[in-house]
Design an enzyme around this catalytic site. Structure first.
Site, PDB file in Angstrom:
ATOM      1  N   GLU A  42       0.859  -1.188   0.000  1.00  0.00           N
ATOM      2  CA  GLU A  42       0.000   0.000   0.000  1.00  0.00           C
ATOM      3  C   GLU A  42       0.892   1.233   0.000  1.00  0.00           C
ATOM      4  OE1 GLU A  42      -3.250   1.988   3.065  1.00  0.00           O
ATOM      5  OE2 GLU A  42      -2.296   0.103   3.590  1.00  0.00           O
ATOM      6  N   ASP A  44       0.495   5.193   0.842  1.00  0.00           N
ATOM      7  CA  ASP A  44      -0.307   6.323   1.310  1.00  0.00           C
ATOM      8  C   ASP A  44       0.255   7.582   0.666  1.00  0.00           C
ATOM      9  OD1 ASP A  44      -1.965   4.807   2.931  1.00  0.00           O
ATOM     10  OD2 ASP A  44      -0.620   4.928   4.636  1.00  0.00           O
ATOM     11  N   GLU A  47      -0.717  11.635   3.519  1.00  0.00           N
ATOM     12  CA  GLU A  47      -0.872  11.655   4.966  1.00  0.00           C
ATOM     13  C   GLU A  47      -0.355  13.013   5.404  1.00  0.00           C
ATOM     14  OE1 GLU A  47       1.376   8.334   6.451  1.00  0.00           O
ATOM     15  OE2 GLU A  47      -0.367   7.028   6.367  1.00  0.00           O
ATOM     16  N   HIS A  58       3.928   1.048   2.496  1.00  0.00           N
ATOM     17  CA  HIS A  58       3.739  -0.062   3.427  1.00  0.00           C
ATOM     18  C   HIS A  58       4.029  -1.339   2.648  1.00  0.00           C
ATOM     19  CE1 HIS A  58       1.915   2.497   6.477  1.00  0.00           C
ATOM     20  NE2 HIS A  58       1.231   3.074   5.487  1.00  0.00           N
TER      21      HIS A  58
END
Length: 91
Positions: A42, A44, A47, A58
């Site tokens: 993943e 992101d 953020e 991740h």
């Protein structure tokens, strides 16, 4: 093909179909998911708060089988649930 193919690095257990199979084992009324989780890498992208922005990758262990799309984890350790957060297939 059943399901949406959704997964993320937190290995969610509330996915009703994983690899076209039902995730109903262990799912009872009022529970938030079944026995298996759907794990995948993943990224992101956004953020942030009012002072900073972070791009956070991740990762997952890609030596596990079925990681060409996503991995079906089984159990608290494999899925990284609760106290096993750092022992699961994904970060």
């Amino acid at each position: 093909n059943l399901g949406t193919g959704y997964c993320d690095a937190q290995c969610p257990h509330d996915i009703k179909y994983i690899h076209g199979e039902t995730n109903s084992e262990g799912w009872t009324s009022g529970e938030s998911g079944g026995r298996y989780g759907a794990c995948c890498v993943e990224m992101d992208i956004w953020e942030a708060n009012s002072f900073a922005t972070a791009y956070t990758p991740h990762s997952c262990d890609t030596t596990k089988p079925d990681t060409d799309r996503y991995y079906r984890c089984d159990g608290e350790v494999d899925c990284g649930d609760g106290e096993n957060r750092y022992n699961g297939v994904c970060d």
